[in-house]
Design a protein around this motif. Structure first.
Motif, PDB file in Angstrom:
ATOM      1  N   ALA A  23       0.839  -1.206   0.000  1.00  0.00           N
ATOM      2  CA  ALA A  23       0.000   0.000   0.000  1.00  0.00           C
ATOM      3  C   ALA A  23       0.871   1.252   0.000  1.00  0.00           C
ATOM      4  O   ALA A  23       0.574   2.235  -0.690  1.00  0.00           O
ATOM      5  N   ALA A  24       1.974   1.230   0.774  1.00  0.00           N
ATOM      6  CA  ALA A  24       2.878   2.386   0.837  1.00  0.00           C
ATOM      7  C   ALA A  24       3.561   2.626  -0.510  1.00  0.00           C
ATOM      8  O   ALA A  24       3.733   3.774  -0.940  1.00  0.00           O
ATOM      9  N   LYS A  25       3.942   1.547  -1.189  1.00  0.00           N
ATOM     10  CA  LYS A  25       4.600   1.692  -2.489  1.00  0.00           C
ATOM     11  C   LYS A  25       3.644   2.293  -3.528  1.00  0.00           C
ATOM     12  O   LYS A  25       4.015   3.186  -4.297  1.00  0.00           O
ATOM     13  N   LEU A  26       2.410   1.808  -3.525  1.00  0.00           N
ATOM     14  CA  LEU A  26       1.421   2.333  -4.469  1.00  0.00           C
ATOM     15  C   LEU A  26       1.079   3.786  -4.146  1.00  0.00           C
ATOM     16  O   LEU A  26       0.925   4.619  -5.052  1.00  0.00           O
ATOM     17  N   THR A  27       0.979   4.086  -2.857  1.00  0.00           N
ATOM     18  CA  THR A  27       0.706   5.467  -2.435  1.00  0.00           C
ATOM     19  C   THR A  27       1.838   6.384  -2.894  1.00  0.00           C
ATOM     20  O   THR A  27       1.599   7.509  -3.357  1.00  0.00           O
ATOM     21  N   GLY A  28       3.077   5.899  -2.788  1.00  0.00           N
ATOM     22  CA  GLY A  28       4.230   6.678  -3.229  1.00  0.00           C
ATOM     23  C   GLY A  28       4.186   6.947  -4.720  1.00  0.00           C
ATOM     24  O   GLY A  28       4.510   8.056  -5.172  1.00  0.00           O
ATOM     25  N   GLN A  29       3.777   5.947  -5.491  1.00  0.00           N
ATOM     26  CA  GLN A  29       3.672   6.137  -6.941  1.00  0.00           C
ATOM     27  C   GLN A  29       2.594   7.159  -7.299  1.00  0.00           C
ATOM     28  O   GLN A  29       2.754   7.940  -8.232  1.00  0.00           O
ATOM     29  N   ILE A  30       1.517   7.159  -6.515  1.00  0.00           N
ATOM     30  CA  ILE A  30       0.449   8.140  -6.751  1.00  0.00           C
ATOM     31  C   ILE A  30       0.940   9.536  -6.376  1.00  0.00           C
ATOM     32  O   ILE A  30       0.723  10.515  -7.111  1.00  0.00           O
ATOM     33  N   SER A  31       1.618   9.642  -5.226  1.00  0.00           N
ATOM     34  CA  SER A  31       2.118  10.946  -4.765  1.00  0.00           C
ATOM     35  C   SER A  31       3.171  11.511  -5.702  1.00  0.00           C
ATOM     36  O   SER A  31       3.249  12.731  -5.913  1.00  0.00           O
TER      37      SER A  31
END
Length: 254
Positions: A23-31
Protein backbone atom coordinates in the motif's frame (compact mmCIF):
# COMPACT_ATOMS: atom_id res chain seq x y z
CA UNK A 1 40.09 8.77 29.77
CA UNK A 2 37.80 5.77 29.99
CA UNK A 3 36.36 4.63 26.72
CA UNK A 4 32.65 4.20 26.57
CA UNK A 5 31.57 0.68 25.75
CA UNK A 6 29.84 0.22 22.41
CA UNK A 7 26.12 -0.38 22.55
CA UNK A 8 25.75 -4.13 22.11
CA UNK A 9 22.00 -3.99 21.97
CA UNK A 10 20.32 -2.20 19.11
CA UNK A 11 16.64 -1.50 18.97
CA UNK A 12 14.86 -3.98 16.74
CA UNK A 13 12.79 -2.26 14.12
CA UNK A 14 9.48 -3.99 13.65
CA UNK A 15 9.13 -4.98 9.98
CA UNK A 16 6.16 -3.54 8.14
CA UNK A 17 3.49 -6.05 7.14
CA UNK A 18 3.45 -6.94 3.44
CA UNK A 19 0.02 -5.40 2.71
CA UNK A 20 1.13 -2.16 4.40
CA UNK A 21 4.37 -2.25 2.39
CA UNK A 22 2.53 -2.70 -0.92
CA UNK A 23 0.00 0.00 0.00
CA UNK A 24 2.88 2.39 0.84
CA UNK A 25 4.60 1.69 -2.49
CA UNK A 26 1.42 2.33 -4.47
CA UNK A 27 0.71 5.47 -2.44
CA UNK A 28 4.23 6.68 -3.23
CA UNK A 29 3.67 6.14 -6.94
CA UNK A 30 0.45 8.14 -6.75
CA UNK A 31 2.12 10.95 -4.76
CA UNK A 32 5.08 11.07 -7.17
CA UNK A 33 2.78 11.26 -10.18
CA UNK A 34 3.86 7.92 -11.61
CA UNK A 35 0.23 6.90 -11.27
CA UNK A 36 -2.03 9.75 -12.36
CA UNK A 37 -5.70 10.37 -11.45
CA UNK A 38 -7.83 8.17 -13.67
CA UNK A 39 -5.03 5.67 -14.32
CA UNK A 40 -6.05 2.05 -14.05
CA UNK A 41 -4.09 -0.09 -11.62
CA UNK A 42 -2.61 -3.36 -12.85
CA UNK A 43 -4.69 -6.42 -12.01
CA UNK A 44 -4.25 -8.24 -8.69
CA UNK A 45 -2.45 -11.02 -10.55
CA UNK A 46 -0.05 -8.58 -12.22
CA UNK A 47 0.69 -6.72 -8.97
CA UNK A 48 1.23 -10.01 -7.13
CA UNK A 49 3.69 -11.14 -9.81
CA UNK A 50 5.51 -7.78 -9.92
CA UNK A 51 5.92 -7.54 -6.15
CA UNK A 52 6.52 -11.25 -5.65
CA UNK A 53 3.68 -11.70 -3.14
CA UNK A 54 0.41 -13.62 -2.89
CA UNK A 55 -2.76 -12.16 -4.40
CA UNK A 56 -4.30 -12.03 -0.91
CA UNK A 57 -1.55 -9.58 0.10
CA UNK A 58 -2.30 -7.37 -2.90
CA UNK A 59 -6.03 -7.59 -2.22
CA UNK A 60 -5.59 -6.30 1.34
CA UNK A 61 -3.25 -3.51 0.19
CA UNK A 62 -5.73 -2.36 -2.46
CA UNK A 63 -8.51 -2.55 0.13
CA UNK A 64 -6.51 -0.16 2.34
CA UNK A 65 -6.12 2.30 -0.52
CA UNK A 66 -9.84 2.14 -1.24
CA UNK A 67 -10.57 2.87 2.41
CA UNK A 68 -8.17 5.82 2.32
CA UNK A 69 -9.84 7.19 -0.81
CA UNK A 70 -6.70 6.84 -2.92
CA UNK A 71 -8.31 4.55 -5.45
CA UNK A 72 -11.82 3.57 -6.45
CA UNK A 73 -13.23 0.45 -8.06
CA UNK A 74 -15.53 0.20 -11.04
CA UNK A 75 -17.50 -3.01 -11.13
CA UNK A 76 -16.22 -5.34 -13.83
CA UNK A 77 -13.63 -2.82 -15.02
CA UNK A 78 -10.94 -2.52 -12.35
CA UNK A 79 -9.39 -0.11 -9.83
CA UNK A 80 -8.51 3.46 -10.75
CA UNK A 81 -6.54 6.26 -9.07
CA UNK A 82 -8.97 8.74 -7.51
CA UNK A 83 -9.00 12.42 -8.37
CA UNK A 84 -7.27 14.45 -5.61
CA UNK A 85 -10.40 16.55 -5.19
CA UNK A 86 -12.44 13.46 -4.48
CA UNK A 87 -10.02 12.47 -1.72
CA UNK A 88 -10.59 15.71 0.15
CA UNK A 89 -14.29 15.16 0.71
CA UNK A 90 -15.88 12.82 3.19
CA UNK A 91 -17.07 9.50 1.90
CA UNK A 92 -18.14 6.25 3.54
CA UNK A 93 -16.28 3.13 2.58
CA UNK A 94 -18.52 0.08 2.28
CA UNK A 95 -15.44 -2.10 2.53
CA UNK A 96 -14.56 -0.56 5.90
CA UNK A 97 -18.08 -1.13 7.14
CA UNK A 98 -17.81 -4.82 6.23
CA UNK A 99 -14.47 -5.19 7.99
CA UNK A 100 -15.66 -3.37 11.09
CA UNK A 101 -18.72 -5.58 11.23
CA UNK A 102 -16.46 -8.65 11.15
CA UNK A 103 -14.23 -7.17 13.86
CA UNK A 104 -17.29 -6.51 16.04
CA UNK A 105 -18.33 -10.14 15.63
CA UNK A 106 -14.88 -11.30 16.72
CA UNK A 107 -15.01 -9.02 19.77
CA UNK A 108 -18.37 -10.52 20.65
CA UNK A 109 -16.93 -14.01 20.28
CA UNK A 110 -13.95 -13.14 22.48
CA UNK A 111 -16.17 -11.86 25.29
CA UNK A 112 -17.22 -15.20 26.79
CA UNK A 113 -13.91 -16.89 26.02
CA UNK A 114 -11.75 -14.30 27.72
CA UNK A 115 -14.16 -13.74 30.57
CA UNK A 116 -13.95 -17.45 31.35
CA UNK A 117 -10.15 -17.41 31.10
CA UNK A 118 -9.94 -14.44 33.48
CA UNK A 119 -12.18 -16.18 36.02
CA UNK A 120 -9.88 -19.21 36.07
CA UNK A 121 -6.75 -17.03 36.05
CA UNK A 122 -7.95 -15.23 39.17
CA UNK A 123 -7.93 -18.55 40.99
CA UNK A 124 -4.96 -20.28 39.36
CA UNK A 125 -2.49 -17.47 38.61
CA UNK A 126 0.99 -17.52 40.08
CA UNK A 127 3.07 -14.50 41.04
CA UNK A 128 5.04 -14.98 37.83
CA UNK A 129 1.81 -14.97 35.82
CA UNK A 130 0.75 -11.77 37.56
CA UNK A 131 4.08 -10.13 36.75
CA UNK A 132 3.75 -10.96 33.05
CA UNK A 133 0.19 -9.62 32.97
CA UNK A 134 1.25 -6.41 34.71
CA UNK A 135 4.17 -5.86 32.34
CA UNK A 136 1.81 -5.74 29.36
CA UNK A 137 -0.54 -3.46 31.25
CA UNK A 138 2.36 -1.05 31.79
CA UNK A 139 3.26 -1.11 28.09
CA UNK A 140 -0.32 -0.26 27.18
CA UNK A 141 -0.38 2.56 29.69
CA UNK A 142 2.90 4.02 28.44
CA UNK A 143 1.49 4.21 24.91
CA UNK A 144 -1.72 5.80 26.20
CA UNK A 145 0.13 8.40 28.29
CA UNK A 146 2.09 9.70 25.30
CA UNK A 147 -1.15 10.99 23.83
CA UNK A 148 0.19 10.21 20.36
CA UNK A 149 -2.26 8.86 17.82
CA UNK A 150 0.16 7.78 15.09
CA UNK A 151 -0.12 4.30 13.61
CA UNK A 152 3.12 2.98 15.16
CA UNK A 153 2.15 4.03 18.71
CA UNK A 154 -1.32 2.55 18.28
CA UNK A 155 0.23 -0.66 16.97
CA UNK A 156 2.47 -0.99 20.05
CA UNK A 157 -0.52 -0.49 22.31
CA UNK A 158 -2.64 -2.92 20.32
CA UNK A 159 0.03 -5.63 20.48
CA UNK A 160 0.54 -5.06 24.21
CA UNK A 161 -3.20 -5.49 24.75
CA UNK A 162 -3.15 -8.77 22.85
CA UNK A 163 -0.22 -10.01 24.96
CA UNK A 164 -2.07 -8.86 28.09
CA UNK A 165 -5.04 -11.12 27.36
CA UNK A 166 -2.85 -13.96 26.13
CA UNK A 167 -0.97 -13.82 29.44
CA UNK A 168 -4.30 -14.05 31.24
CA UNK A 169 -5.29 -17.03 29.08
CA UNK A 170 -2.02 -18.77 29.96
CA UNK A 171 -2.53 -18.03 33.64
CA UNK A 172 -5.91 -19.79 33.49
CA UNK A 173 -4.15 -23.15 33.37
CA UNK A 174 -6.36 -24.23 30.45
CA UNK A 175 -4.33 -24.25 27.24
CA UNK A 176 -7.47 -24.32 25.08
CA UNK A 177 -8.28 -20.75 26.06
CA UNK A 178 -4.85 -19.66 24.81
CA UNK A 179 -5.11 -21.72 21.61
CA UNK A 180 -8.54 -20.31 20.80
CA UNK A 181 -7.39 -16.74 21.43
CA UNK A 182 -4.32 -17.29 19.23
CA UNK A 183 -6.58 -18.54 16.44
CA UNK A 184 -8.78 -15.44 16.67
CA UNK A 185 -5.74 -13.15 16.65
CA UNK A 186 -4.52 -14.96 13.55
CA UNK A 187 -7.85 -14.27 11.86
CA UNK A 188 -7.48 -10.57 12.68
CA UNK A 189 -3.90 -10.48 11.39
CA UNK A 190 -4.96 -12.10 8.13
CA UNK A 191 -7.47 -9.45 7.15
CA UNK A 192 -8.38 -7.01 9.92
CA UNK A 193 -5.16 -5.91 11.62
CA UNK A 194 -5.04 -2.44 10.06
CA UNK A 195 -8.71 -1.85 10.90
CA UNK A 196 -8.12 -2.96 14.50
CA UNK A 197 -5.10 -0.66 14.92
CA UNK A 198 -6.93 2.29 13.39
CA UNK A 199 -9.69 1.63 15.91
CA UNK A 200 -7.10 2.02 18.68
CA UNK A 201 -5.91 5.28 17.11
CA UNK A 202 -9.33 6.93 17.32
CA UNK A 203 -10.14 5.79 20.87
CA UNK A 204 -10.60 8.95 22.95
CA UNK A 205 -7.34 9.45 24.81
CA UNK A 206 -7.31 5.79 25.74
CA UNK A 207 -7.57 6.47 29.46
CA UNK A 208 -11.14 5.21 29.77
CA UNK A 209 -10.14 1.99 28.02
CA UNK A 210 -7.07 1.72 30.25
CA UNK A 211 -9.36 1.91 33.27
CA UNK A 212 -11.17 -1.17 32.00
CA UNK A 213 -7.92 -3.11 31.62
CA UNK A 214 -6.77 -2.05 35.08
CA UNK A 215 -9.98 -3.40 36.61
CA UNK A 216 -9.24 -6.74 34.98
CA UNK A 217 -5.72 -6.79 36.40
CA UNK A 218 -6.79 -5.71 39.88
CA UNK A 219 -9.47 -8.40 40.04
CA UNK A 220 -6.97 -11.10 39.01
CA UNK A 221 -4.42 -9.75 41.49
CA UNK A 222 -7.05 -9.89 44.26
CA UNK A 223 -7.98 -13.41 43.11
CA UNK A 224 -11.60 -12.31 42.76
CA UNK A 225 -13.05 -14.69 40.19
CA UNK A 226 -16.40 -12.94 39.85
CA UNK A 227 -14.88 -9.47 39.48
CA UNK A 228 -12.32 -10.67 36.93
CA UNK A 229 -14.94 -12.32 34.77
CA UNK A 230 -17.21 -9.28 34.99
CA UNK A 231 -14.42 -6.79 34.21
CA UNK A 232 -13.33 -8.66 31.07
CA UNK A 233 -16.89 -9.08 29.88
CA UNK A 234 -17.54 -5.39 30.44
CA UNK A 235 -14.43 -4.39 28.50
CA UNK A 236 -15.23 -6.43 25.40
CA UNK A 237 -18.88 -5.48 25.42
CA UNK A 238 -17.82 -1.84 25.68
CA UNK A 239 -15.23 -2.31 22.93
CA UNK A 240 -17.84 -3.72 20.55
CA UNK A 241 -20.26 -0.95 21.51
CA UNK A 242 -17.67 1.78 20.94
CA UNK A 243 -16.85 0.35 17.54
CA UNK A 244 -20.50 0.27 16.50
CA UNK A 245 -21.08 3.84 17.72
CA UNK A 246 -18.05 5.13 15.82
CA UNK A 247 -18.70 3.21 12.62
CA UNK A 248 -20.31 6.14 10.80
CA UNK A 249 -17.37 8.39 11.75
CA UNK A 250 -14.39 6.07 11.79
CA UNK A 251 -15.18 4.60 8.40
CA UNK A 252 -15.21 8.01 6.76
CA UNK A 253 -11.99 8.83 4.97
CA UNK A 254 -10.64 12.05 3.61
Amino acid sequence: MQKSEPNRYEKIVRPRRLPDEIAAKLTGQISDGILQPGDKLPTEQELAFNYGVARTVVREAVSQLKSDGMIQSKQGVGAFVSDPGARSVFRISADCFAKRKELIQILQLRTSNEAGAAALAAEARSEQDLTLIYQQLQLMEQAAITGQTDFETAEHRYDAERRFYRAIAKASGNSYFYDFLTMLDGRIDANLRTVAIKNVMIAEGGQGVMGEHKKVYEAIRAQDRTAAEGAVRQHFENAAGRLMERADIADITR
